[in-house]
Every structure is written in C-alpha cells, then in structure tokens.
Design a protein around this motif. Structure first.
Motif, PDB file in Angstrom:
ATOM      1  N   ASN A 209       0.828  -1.221   0.000  1.00  0.00           N
ATOM      2  CA  ASN A 209       0.000   0.000   0.000  1.00  0.00           C
ATOM      3  C   ASN A 209       0.861   1.270   0.000  1.00  0.00           C
ATOM      4  O   ASN A 209       0.621   2.211   0.759  1.00  0.00           O
ATOM      5  CB  ASN A 209      -0.940   0.004   1.203  1.00  0.00           C
ATOM      6  CG  ASN A 209      -2.082   0.991   1.009  1.00  0.00           C
ATOM      7  OD1 ASN A 209      -2.435   1.315  -0.129  1.00  0.00           O
ATOM      8  ND2 ASN A 209      -2.641   1.476   2.083  1.00  0.00           N
ATOM      9  N   LYS A 210       1.910   1.269  -0.850  1.00  0.00           N
ATOM     10  CA  LYS A 210       2.719   2.481  -1.008  1.00  0.00           C
ATOM     11  C   LYS A 210       3.232   2.544  -2.435  1.00  0.00           C
ATOM     12  O   LYS A 210       3.311   1.528  -3.134  1.00  0.00           O
ATOM     13  CB  LYS A 210       3.876   2.499  -0.014  1.00  0.00           C
ATOM     14  CG  LYS A 210       4.956   1.450  -0.268  1.00  0.00           C
ATOM     15  CD  LYS A 210       6.125   1.646   0.701  1.00  0.00           C
ATOM     16  CE  LYS A 210       7.243   0.663   0.401  1.00  0.00           C
ATOM     17  NZ  LYS A 210       8.412   0.854   1.281  1.00  0.00           N
ATOM     18  N   ASP A 211       3.576   3.744  -2.869  1.00  0.00           N
ATOM     19  CA  ASP A 211       4.095   3.937  -4.222  1.00  0.00           C
ATOM     20  C   ASP A 211       5.501   3.353  -4.319  1.00  0.00           C
ATOM     21  O   ASP A 211       6.285   3.397  -3.364  1.00  0.00           O
ATOM     22  CB  ASP A 211       4.136   5.423  -4.576  1.00  0.00           C
ATOM     23  CG  ASP A 211       2.751   6.060  -4.499  1.00  0.00           C
ATOM     24  OD1 ASP A 211       1.768   5.299  -4.566  1.00  0.00           O
ATOM     25  OD2 ASP A 211       2.667   7.292  -4.372  1.00  0.00           O
ATOM     26  N   LEU A 212       5.827   2.804  -5.514  1.00  0.00           N
ATOM     27  CA  LEU A 212       7.169   2.304  -5.783  1.00  0.00           C
ATOM     28  C   LEU A 212       7.744   3.028  -6.997  1.00  0.00           C
ATOM     29  O   LEU A 212       7.036   3.753  -7.698  1.00  0.00           O
ATOM     30  CB  LEU A 212       7.144   0.790  -6.018  1.00  0.00           C
ATOM     31  CG  LEU A 212       6.717  -0.080  -4.824  1.00  0.00           C
ATOM     32  CD1 LEU A 212       6.737  -1.547  -5.211  1.00  0.00           C
ATOM     33  CD2 LEU A 212       7.611   0.157  -3.619  1.00  0.00           C
ATOM     34  N   TYR A 213       9.026   2.804  -7.246  1.00  0.00           N
ATOM     35  CA  TYR A 213       9.702   3.466  -8.358  1.00  0.00           C
ATOM     36  C   TYR A 213      10.496   2.434  -9.139  1.00  0.00           C
ATOM     37  O   TYR A 213      11.068   1.497  -8.565  1.00  0.00           O
ATOM     38  CB  TYR A 213      10.638   4.567  -7.845  1.00  0.00           C
ATOM     39  CG  TYR A 213       9.904   5.710  -7.194  1.00  0.00           C
ATOM     40  CD1 TYR A 213       9.624   6.873  -7.903  1.00  0.00           C
ATOM     41  CD2 TYR A 213       9.437   5.625  -5.880  1.00  0.00           C
ATOM     42  CE1 TYR A 213       8.922   7.921  -7.308  1.00  0.00           C
ATOM     43  CE2 TYR A 213       8.736   6.656  -5.286  1.00  0.00           C
ATOM     44  CZ  TYR A 213       8.490   7.811  -6.006  1.00  0.00           C
ATOM     45  OH  TYR A 213       7.802   8.839  -5.449  1.00  0.00           O
ATOM     46  N   ALA A 239      13.385   8.713  -6.553  1.00  0.00           N
ATOM     47  CA  ALA A 239      14.183   8.459  -7.746  1.00  0.00           C
ATOM     48  C   ALA A 239      13.473   7.482  -8.653  1.00  0.00           C
ATOM     49  O   ALA A 239      12.848   6.537  -8.213  1.00  0.00           O
ATOM     50  CB  ALA A 239      15.549   7.900  -7.339  1.00  0.00           C
ATOM     51  N   GLY A 240      13.591   7.710  -9.965  1.00  0.00           N
ATOM     52  CA  GLY A 240      13.004   6.791 -10.928  1.00  0.00           C
ATOM     53  C   GLY A 240      11.587   7.166 -11.317  1.00  0.00           C
ATOM     54  O   GLY A 240      11.064   8.224 -10.964  1.00  0.00           O
ATOM     55  N   LEU A 241      10.971   6.259 -12.076  1.00  0.00           N
ATOM     56  CA  LEU A 241       9.602   6.462 -12.574  1.00  0.00           C
ATOM     57  C   LEU A 241       8.613   5.977 -11.510  1.00  0.00           C
ATOM     58  O   LEU A 241       8.643   4.826 -11.088  1.00  0.00           O
ATOM     59  CB  LEU A 241       9.402   5.682 -13.869  1.00  0.00           C
ATOM     60  CG  LEU A 241       8.026   5.769 -14.522  1.00  0.00           C
ATOM     61  CD1 LEU A 241       7.729   7.191 -14.970  1.00  0.00           C
ATOM     62  CD2 LEU A 241       7.930   4.813 -15.692  1.00  0.00           C
ATOM     63  N   LYS A 242       7.714   6.863 -11.068  1.00  0.00           N
ATOM     64  CA  LYS A 242       6.790   6.539  -9.981  1.00  0.00           C
ATOM     65  C   LYS A 242       5.658   5.640 -10.482  1.00  0.00           C
ATOM     66  O   LYS A 242       5.026   5.914 -11.486  1.00  0.00           O
ATOM     67  CB  LYS A 242       6.207   7.824  -9.401  1.00  0.00           C
ATOM     68  CG  LYS A 242       5.195   7.588  -8.294  1.00  0.00           C
ATOM     69  CD  LYS A 242       4.652   8.912  -7.785  1.00  0.00           C
ATOM     70  CE  LYS A 242       3.557   8.697  -6.757  1.00  0.00           C
ATOM     71  NZ  LYS A 242       3.012   9.956  -6.253  1.00  0.00           N
ATOM     72  N   ILE A 243       5.441   4.553  -9.770  1.00  0.00           N
ATOM     73  CA  ILE A 243       4.306   3.654 -10.019  1.00  0.00           C
ATOM     74  C   ILE A 243       3.426   3.724  -8.771  1.00  0.00           C
ATOM     75  O   ILE A 243       3.853   3.350  -7.681  1.00  0.00           O
ATOM     76  CB  ILE A 243       4.755   2.200 -10.258  1.00  0.00           C
ATOM     77  CG1 ILE A 243       5.902   2.142 -11.266  1.00  0.00           C
ATOM     78  CG2 ILE A 243       3.577   1.353 -10.717  1.00  0.00           C
ATOM     79  CD1 ILE A 243       5.525   2.544 -12.661  1.00  0.00           C
ATOM     80  N   SER A 244       2.198   4.218  -8.939  1.00  0.00           N
ATOM     81  CA  SER A 244       1.341   4.431  -7.774  1.00  0.00           C
ATOM     82  C   SER A 244       0.913   3.110  -7.152  1.00  0.00           C
ATOM     83  O   SER A 244       0.902   2.059  -7.808  1.00  0.00           O
ATOM     84  CB  SER A 244       0.095   5.232  -8.163  1.00  0.00           C
ATOM     85  OG  SER A 244      -0.767   4.445  -8.938  1.00  0.00           O
ATOM     86  N   ILE A 248      -0.052  -0.584  -8.912  1.00  0.00           N
ATOM     87  CA  ILE A 248       0.587  -1.852  -8.528  1.00  0.00           C
ATOM     88  C   ILE A 248      -0.479  -2.865  -8.120  1.00  0.00           C
ATOM     89  O   ILE A 248      -0.451  -4.027  -8.539  1.00  0.00           O
ATOM     90  CB  ILE A 248       1.578  -1.601  -7.371  1.00  0.00           C
ATOM     91  CG1 ILE A 248       2.751  -0.740  -7.863  1.00  0.00           C
ATOM     92  CG2 ILE A 248       2.096  -2.924  -6.816  1.00  0.00           C
ATOM     93  CD1 ILE A 248       3.646  -0.233  -6.754  1.00  0.00           C
ATOM     94  N   GLN A 249      -1.450  -2.411  -7.300  1.00  0.00           N
ATOM     95  CA  GLN A 249      -2.527  -3.316  -6.862  1.00  0.00           C
ATOM     96  C   GLN A 249      -3.268  -3.882  -8.064  1.00  0.00           C
ATOM     97  O   GLN A 249      -3.576  -5.073  -8.114  1.00  0.00           O
ATOM     98  CB  GLN A 249      -3.495  -2.536  -5.972  1.00  0.00           C
ATOM     99  CG  GLN A 249      -2.904  -2.086  -4.653  1.00  0.00           C
ATOM    100  CD  GLN A 249      -3.366  -2.930  -3.480  1.00  0.00           C
ATOM    101  OE1 GLN A 249      -4.366  -3.620  -3.575  1.00  0.00           O
ATOM    102  NE2 GLN A 249      -2.643  -2.900  -2.393  1.00  0.00           N
ATOM    103  N   CYS A 250      -3.565  -3.036  -9.039  1.00  0.00           N
ATOM    104  CA  CYS A 250      -4.333  -3.454 -10.213  1.00  0.00           C
ATOM    105  C   CYS A 250      -3.558  -4.493 -11.013  1.00  0.00           C
ATOM    106  O   CYS A 250      -4.089  -5.547 -11.382  1.00  0.00           O
ATOM    107  CB  CYS A 250      -4.659  -2.231 -11.075  1.00  0.00           C
ATOM    108  SG  CYS A 250      -5.919  -2.538 -12.309  1.00  0.00           S
ATOM    109  N   GLN A 251      -2.262  -4.216 -11.285  1.00  0.00           N
ATOM    110  CA  GLN A 251      -1.443  -5.161 -12.045  1.00  0.00           C
ATOM    111  C   GLN A 251      -1.318  -6.495 -11.323  1.00  0.00           C
ATOM    112  O   GLN A 251      -1.533  -7.565 -11.906  1.00  0.00           O
ATOM    113  CB  GLN A 251      -0.038  -4.577 -12.251  1.00  0.00           C
ATOM    114  CG  GLN A 251       0.023  -3.283 -13.034  1.00  0.00           C
ATOM    115  CD  GLN A 251       1.423  -2.691 -12.990  1.00  0.00           C
ATOM    116  OE1 GLN A 251       2.403  -3.395 -12.983  1.00  0.00           O
ATOM    117  NE2 GLN A 251       1.502  -1.374 -12.947  1.00  0.00           N
TER     118      GLN A 251
END
Length: 996
Positions: A209-213, A239-244, A248-251
């Motif tokens: 439940n947190k954003d990753l990069y 740093a990097g491209l943010k993935i909310s 992530i949950q959806c994928q």
C-alpha cells in the motif's frame, strides 16, 4: 544458490548466437547516440530489437587460446551492453505487455535478471524471504517485475500455440530454434518450481500500500557513473519512474487472478481466489481506468475471466446446485426439459437475478438448436424470447428485434402466453410506479402495433391492462385506434355504420387533450392550449389529468389568474415541471420551469419568485444527482442562491416547506458550517425551524474535536431533540367510566413535528460527520431509558447529557424506530463505516437477533482491516464488542468460538472459556478450531478435558496445537504477539465466511 540465481545461470549458459554487426554496434555504443535513436518517431531498428542485439552481444561466449568455449567475460564492454539493454527497457517504461510480445522467454529472462542485479537484490536470497517494505523502492519494484513476469509466463505457456508453418529447412536456423526451445523449457521448469514463491511475493506486495519506483535512463546512468550513488539518490523514495500503489494493486491482482484461474483446473477451491482478485481488479479499473503509461489491462479478457469465475465458483453440492438458477438452466438444456427452463426464466422476471447477457446467450443456443432441425424448439424460443422481452421492459431497456420478428404473426396462444408472462412478472402491490408505467406503455404500444382487433380486445380486456391503465387512458387508446382505422370495432358483432359517422369536434378536442397530456415541450403545450381555447371556452384544461398536481400554496395563486388560457398554461407547465422533477427528468423540468418563469415575469412578481424558488430546488437536485454524486463541490453561485433563499424576506410569497429543508440540508452536506454558525442572520434562526436545527447541528459538528467544556451547543441540540420527541400525558374518562392515560404531542414543545424532522429532514443529510452526530444523539437518547438492558454504542456519544429530567415524557418507542431507520439510511450512504456497522450490530444484539448481530460485528472489523489482513483497531473491537460477540456465539451454541473469542479480551476470560469448552452440545466446528487458539492455558485445559472424557483423537489435536514452537512461552514477546495476530486473522476470516 537461490532459484532465481539458478534461473539466471541457466539463461546465460546458452544463448542464441547471430553474426555480430560490428559497425552498427560501435555506432550505438555511444550513449548520447542511443538516446537520440530512441527519441525518433519510428526508430530503425526498433527498441525491442536493440535489447535483443545488446544482450546477444553481451552473452556471446569467448574462446581461449586452447580453443575452449568459455562463459561470457565480465568486462567493461559486456557491462555497458547490459546497461544499454536496461536503458532501452526503461525507455519502454518496463511495460511487460510490450516486452513479452516482442522478446523471447530467454531474452526477457536475462533482461529481468540484469535488472535484479543492478537493483542490488541480494544474491543467493529467495525473494519470498525478503521483506519488500524494508527494501528501496526500485529494488522492491524489480522483484515485483520479475515475479509478475514469472507467473505471466507460466500462464501464457498453458495456452495452446498455433504452430507456424515451417519454411525451407536451413540447418543453422533449425539449430537456433531447437536451442531456444530447449532453453525456454528449462526456464519454464525453473519458473514453475518457484511459482508458489512468486505467488507469495505478489500477495505480500498487495499489503504494501505504497508507491514504488522503477529505474529510468537517468537512474541507470547514475548507477553506471558512480556506484556509490546507489545509496543516495537512486535509492531514495523519489528516484526513478513513480508507479502508484493503486496501479501496482491493479497489475498484481490481475496477474494473481490469472495464475489462480489456471491452477483452478486441478484445484477448484482456487477459483474463489481468482474471483476475488479479478473483481478487485475490476473495482480498481472502474476507479482509475484500465490504461496508464506503465500497463494496459484487456478489459474484454477480464470480463471473460469474471464471468467464468461466477460459473465455476458455484457450489458443487447437489442441493445447492438445484437452488442456483445457472445450474438449473444448464441442467434443463442438457436434459431437454425446456418447459422447466421457461418456468425458471418466468420466475426470474420477478427477482431479475440473471444477467441480460446470460439470458441472451441461452436464447441464442436455443435458436441454433432450432435451426438444426428441431421444430419443437420454435415454441420454446418464442416463450424464452417473451420472458427476456418483458425483463427488458421492466428494466427500461430497448425491446430486442427478435421479439418483433416473432410477433409479426401473432396468434391467440401467443397473446395468452404473453399476458401470462406480463402478469407473472409484476407484483402490483409492491412494484414501483416506474415499473408500472413501463409495463403499461408496453401494453399500449403493443395494442397500437396490432392490426387484428380481436387481439387488441384480448389485451385491453385483460385484468392487468385494466389495473395499469385508468379509464381515461383506455378511452384515449380506443380513440387512437379509431383514428388509425375509420372502421375500428371493438365489439364482438360488427356495427360498422356507427363508425361511419364523421369525427365530431369533441373527438378532435379529445385528441388534442391526449397530446397535451403526453407532451413535455413547453412551446407545443402552449400551441395545443391555444387550439383548444379556440375550439371551446367552457373547459378548464388544467383539470383533464389527475396526475397534474400543484401544491395548495401555489394553486391558490395560480387559480386566481383571470385569463383562462394563461391560468391553464401556468398551471400545466408547473405541474409537468414538478412531475419531471419527481421522476428525475431534470432536463425537461428545467425547460418547463424556464418557460413558466418567462411567462409569469410579465404579470406576477409573486409567481416569478415562486418559479425562482422552484428552479433553485431543481438546481440542487440536479447537482446532487450529477456532479455532487462524484464528490464535486457545488458552484459558488448555487451556494449564494441557497443562502439568499433562506435570508429572503419578501412578504406574501407562498413557500414550500421542502425547499427550506433541502436548502439547510444542502448547506450541511457541503460543510457550510461557518455560515450556519457565524453568518446566518439571527431573525432567520428565530423564525425558520430548519435553520435553527441546521445551526445547532453545524455548531455541534464544528466543536466535536474540541474539549468537553465547549459542548454547550451539543446540549442545546440535545434539548431541542428531546422536546421534539416528547409527549404530554393527559387523563381522559372513557365511555365505561374508567380513567385512561393517553399520550398526545404538544406542538408547542418542539421546533417542528417529529415526523417532518426525523423522516424528511434527517434523511436528506449525507455528510458523514453530520449523520454520525445526529445518529449518536438518538442512540444516547435511546440508552437513557430506565428499562434498557443493552446499550447501543456510537461515536461521539460522550458529548450528550446522560439524563433527562422528565423521562416519562419521551416517546422511546418512536426513538427506537428512528435509530433503526437512521442507521439503515446511513449505511446506504456509506456501507463501509465501521462505527455505523457497530450500531447496526448492537441494534440486532439488543433485539435478540444474534446471527445478524455477528454478521455486522464481523463486517465492521473486516472493512477497517482489509478483511482482517491487518489488525482491527482497538476502538472498533472494544471489550464490550468482544463480550457481545461472545454472548452471540454462546446463545447460538457455538461454544468453541466462545472460547477463542475469550482470548481477544484485554484480560483473557478463562472462566467463560472453560465453561464453554465443557459444553458437549456445540454447533460449531469444535476441534477444527483448535488451530486458532494461542493461549497455552486454554490449550492445556482442552488436553485435560479430552483426556478426562477419553476423547483420544481430539486430545491429540489439542496436543499438536500446543506443541507449535511459536507458542513456546520462552519466545520473545514479539514472536508470541505475531503468533496470536496470525491466529486472530485466520479465525476472524473463517467466522466471516460463516456469517457473511
């Protein structure tokens, strides 16, 4: 060596070799040239081919001086090539759909392994043993990408593949294909062996439940230039491209659903997990969309998965299958019991549980069988089609063309069956006015579309038709039939000479009146009225429909208009506008009100203000049904108009009470508390009871976070509501001479009648804090009665006084009903508010409905803990709630559940637990629940109890439970707490499945 490391070594040990392209390769080695190449609109070669070329060059084996083949050297050249391949993948935003479509399994495996290496995933460590939450964002994302690809590859390998027609045989090409095929099989074997670990990794990712990069070209450059930066910017949270987190949950949910669905072929229970993941994916797509810069989900495939899961997760038990319409229909189709099939469809027209697509698919299957030569199915096709058509009519859908084709040649039998379906599909006592209107319109249009008057008479004389259409509507229908055919005869014996008489003026007036009733176009209404008044001046045309209703406060003013045409036009425009507003046809209501406003502005300031007030109410309804439903705040102009209405001081203007209610509720719903508490004029508070109540509610909500001594407004609100709910006692002598005590309402005690306040005003509130406040007030009022046994808990209940001076004056029966209705209404606004769910559960507990109480207690815990995957907050599962759950289980004879719940209390209630375990007549799963017990004292007592009773098998189960190492009293406190928390989670999830 870990499975991932073994996988990596297998992938790098053998590579498909192609002739090197030295000149092109030297050209691309320049970093700036690569980025320029990728920025081209249509780069040649394309990015995915660049990845293949870079990795093939980097994995090319070397030959030593003894002509022996050696693994690729780990030199600067090869490291640059791998970095370039990663940069190209970063340019493609690591979209697995794009990469999987263009890269072979060995190449993509090597690419992702290089991503793991550069992301500093510890070598030799299994991913399942790594805590993702403790890793840098880019490292965690690399692990997620790898494991998502792993299970996607497993799923993809299970699909049948169309064999490509081979071309002319070439030895080197065949060797290359065979080499790649063997390598792919080896990688798949490794991936399948670690599939369970990959699933656990992804399940763990759902709890992050947190954003990753993920790495970009820039972060890869930083890693390549200065390795020390790995602990600096490239590992920071930005740093990097943010993935909310939601992406992530959806994928992850979609990929987990696919692997669970694939595993379901050997384990049907897994289909439940697949269904849960797919429907979670569907929710997230509905909220955020199916596409993002990083991934795209095929919604058609997702819909197919969801539909398949719905069928596959139906119970395998024979009795439950018989209770499922889907299984019954499949059984009827398989066995040829088509009359039973028609009966199922007819019964479902009342419940409307079968989806439209499923109904249509069954009808298509029947049509296909009929076309194959089974003539007996023609009648079945017609009957199923009729059932589907009536279902469409009731739900307001367009009638299918198949029904029109089958009804081109109606017969008495077809009409009889159609009327039977119509009668069986609607319950006139409970059906809404909208459904009745739809059915009536269908029958009317059916009559108008028929040429044979015998069939028209069959329909128009049917009981359902007579009940749905009033006398004047049936007469209008007959007039239309006569107009269409000058020799229409609805009698059994033809009397053609009667219908040869030319239409009189009264017939034309009837036709115009019919058009006037149906029209919602203001200009057409005006034209019709002018024509009617030109034909006769004796009629009052505003009386021709009993559905034209105008409030009495307005009717007196409108009927005072001297000009009859203007009077009819104003009355009809307002009546039609109010009707359209009531059925939520706001577009036509706005047109009608605007035309009426333009008309009355010319001669009546009083009616002009009336129309402005009605248009304000219409704008409130329009916003609440449109943008407001999506959480969008109303425009400032609308808020200003609402305030202006409340502050209006124009004398002799007829006012409707509902407008004042809606205006105050509107301000409360959109948190205009500052205005209600500080800016509203004092005379308005003193004269308008709704403003007074709104001010008290707003002030109380505003002070809720404050200290207890600032709750003066809460006390004022309490006193007002207590007065509203008060009755006065009065003695009256009856006919038999006895003195009886009667209760009646003193209208002077309250600021308004309880009915209007409780039922109309409160049920217009939607702001959660306002609803919580008024709900807690009524709960407290319910709890202060002397004969109350079980209190109801509510949020903020401590702000209200704890006693009432004149307790006998309060109508507690009405208060109890208000609490029940209010909490039911609140849950329609937000079904996931755990405090409201606890109130609902307490109500059921107080009324001895223990199973329903447990349902809502468990639901309250589930919604605030991600279905018990997190710890339930202690302010939700208080000791009082746990004790009530214990009592519910005890009264339901679920004694093992009682013992387990006794552990949830702050101080374990051993006395109750031991007493419950002594009961031998338990209705729960008994020893199968022992795995959820973590208190060693209770387990020891169970061991003693079963030994005393001679129950060897159950004693062994208890010994096995107590022998688990994580329950050892010598363990650290955090280990014991973790063991207890895990058992709490599993037990509550098991309880939820039992009571949901």
């Amino acid at each position: 060596m870990s499975a991932e490391a073994a996988d990596r070594e297998a992938a790098t040990s053998s590579r498909p070799c192609t002739p090197p392209q030295t000149s092109w390769f030297e050209f691309v080695l320049e970093e700036s040239l690569l980025e320029q190449h990728l920025q081209k609109p249509s780069p040649d070669p394309p990015p995915v081919q660049l990845i293949v070329q870079f990795l093939e060059q980097a994995s090319k084996p070397s030959v030593n001086e003894q002509n022996q083949v050696q693994p690729p050297p780990d030199n600067k050249r090869n490291r640059i090539l791998k970095l370039l391949a990663l940069k190209v993948a970063a340019h493609l935003k690591w979209d697995l759909d794009v990469l999987e479509k263009s890269l072979s399994v060995p190449v993509l495996n090597m690419l992702l392994n290089e991503l793991l290496c550069i992301s500093k995933v510890p070598p030799g460590t299994k991913h399942v043993d790594v805590d993702l939450s403790s890793l840098p964002p880019t490292t965690a994302m690399a692990i997620l990408l790898y494991n998502r690809w792993a299970i996607r590859t497993i799923v993809q390998s299970s699909f049948p593949v169309k064999q490509v027609k081979p071309g002319p045989p070439q030895l080197n090409v065949m060797n290359h294909i065979q080499q790649e095929k063997e390598l792919t099989e080896n990688i798949l074997k490794v991936l399948k062996e670690q599939a369970a670990d990959s699933i656990l990794v992804l399940e763990g990712a759902l709890k992050l439940n947190k954003d990753l990069y993920v790495h970009t070209i820039r972060t890869l450059d930083l890693l390549a230039m200065e390795p020390g930066m790995v602990n600096g910017e490239t590992e920071s949270s930005t740093a990097g491209l943010k993935i909310s987190a939601e992406e992530i949950q959806c994928q992850v949910c979609y990929d987990l659903g696919a692997i669970y669905f694939q595993q379901g072929s050997t384990n049907t229970a897994v289909h439940e997990k697949a269904k849960e993941k797919f429907f979670k994916t569907k929710e997230l797509i509905a909220k955020n969309g199916s596409s993002s810069p990083h991934f795209t989900i095929d919604e058609e495939r997702l819909a197919g998965y969801c539909q398949a899961c719905e069928v596959l997760t139906s119970s395998s038990d024979d009795a439950s299958q018989q209770a499922t319409p889907y299984s019954q229909i499949h059984s009827c189709l398989k066995s040829g019991k088509y009359q039973d099939l028609v009966k199922i469809f007819l019964e479902d027209n009342l419940t409307l549980s079968l989806p439209e697509q499923f109904r249509q698919s069954v009808l298509r299957e029947l049509f296909q069988k009929a076309q194959q030569g089974n003539d007996a199915l023609d009648e079945v096709c017609f009957k199923v089609c009729v059932c589907n058509t009536i279902c469409d009519v009731l739900q307001g859908r367009i009638i299918d063309i198949q029904f029109c084709q089958l009804f081109l040649k109606p017969s008495k039998e077809k009409i009889d069956f159609l009327l039977e379906v119509c009668s069986g599909s609607i319950n006139l006592e409970s059906a809404s006015e909208e459904i009745k209107r739809r059915m009536a319109a269908f029958l009317k249009n059916l009559c108008l579309g028929m040429e044979d008057l015998q069939f028209v008479f069959m329909i128009s004389s049917h009981e359902l038709f007579i009940k749905l259409l009033k006398d004047d509507e049936r007469k209008l229908l007959i007039d239309q039939m006569r107009k269409r055919s000058p020799r229409v005869n609805l009698c059994t014996k033809p009397v053609t000479s009667f219908y040869d008489i030319p239409a009189s003026a009264s017939v034309n007036i009837g036709q115009l009146e019919h058009q006037l009733i149906l029209s919602v176009d203001p200009w057409r209404i005006r034209q019709i009225l002018i024509e009617l008044h030109g034909m006769t001046s004796e009629r009052q045309f505003w009386t021709i429909s009993n559905k034209w209703e105008v409030p009495n406060v307005y009717g007196n003013v409108i009927l005072g208009i001297k000009d009859s045409l203007t009077r009819d036009l104003v009355y009809i425009l307002m009546a039609k506008g109010l009707h359209c507003c009531a059925i939520k046809d706001f577009a036509h209501a706005k047109q009608l009100f605007a035309a009426c406003l333009e008309l009355v502005t010319e001669f009546s300031p009083k009616l002009r203000q009336v129309m402005l007030n009605e248009m304000l109410l219409l704008d409130i309804y329009t916003h609440e049904a449109g943008a407001g439903a999506n959480g969008e705040r109303p425009p400032s102009d609308l808020i200003s108009r609402v305030r202006g209405y409340l502050e209006m001081r124009v004398p002799d203007i007829p006012l409707r009470q509902v407008i004042a209610e809606e205006c105050v509720a509107f301000l409360l719903n959109w948190c205009e508390n500052e205005y209600l508490t500080m800016q509203v004029p004092l005379p308005l508070v003193q004269t308008n009871p709704y403003v007074k109540l709104g001010q008290l509610l707003a002030a109380t909500c505003k002070e809720l976070p404050g200290p207890k001594e600032s709750r003066r407004t809460a006390k004022d609100l309490w006193e007002v509501v207590v007065q509203i709910c008060s009755v006065s006692n009065q003695h009256k002598r009856g006919n038999d001479g006895r003195v009886s005590l009667i209760k009646h309402r003193e209208s002077t005690l309250g600021i308004m009648y309880r009915y209007f306040m409780g039922i109309l005003f409160f049920f217009r509130l939607q702001e959660p804090l306002v609803l919580t406040t008024i709900l807690s007030l009524f709960v407290k009022l319910h709890n202060v009665r002397e004969d109350i046994v079980n209190d109801i808990a509510a949020e903020h209940i401590s702000i209200w006084p704890s006693s009432i001076p004149n307790l006998q004056s309060v109508d507690f029966e009405a208060v109890a009903i208000t609490v029940k209705e209010l909490v039911s209404y609140a849950l329609t606004i937000n079904a996931n508010n755990h405090f409201w769910l606890i109130i609902q559960a307490d109500i059921y507990f107080a009324t001895n409905q223990y199973s329903a109480a447990l349902h809502y207690y468990l639901q309250a815990g589930a919604v605030c803990s991600d279905f018990f995957n997190k710890m339930v907050p202690p302010d939700v599962y208080t000791d009082q709630v746990i004790k009530r759950m214990i009592k519910c289980c005890s009264l339901l004879n679920c004694h093992t559940q009682v013992a387990i719940l006794c552990q949830f209390l702050r101080e374990v209630d051993y006395k109750t637990a031991f007493k419950a375990l002594q009961e031998q007549n338990s209705h729960d799963a008994m020893d199968s629940y022992y795995e959820y017990i973590w208190d060693v004292t209770i387990l020891e007592y169970l061991t003693y109890l079963h030994h005393k009773r001679g129950e060897t098998d159950k004693r062994q189960i208890a010994i096995k439970a107590i022998g688990q190492t994580e329950l050892n009293a010598s363990n650290p406190e955090e280990v014991l707490q973790l063991a207890a928390q895990r058992r709490k989670k599993k037990f509550l999830q098991a309880m939820a499945k039992l009571y949901f």
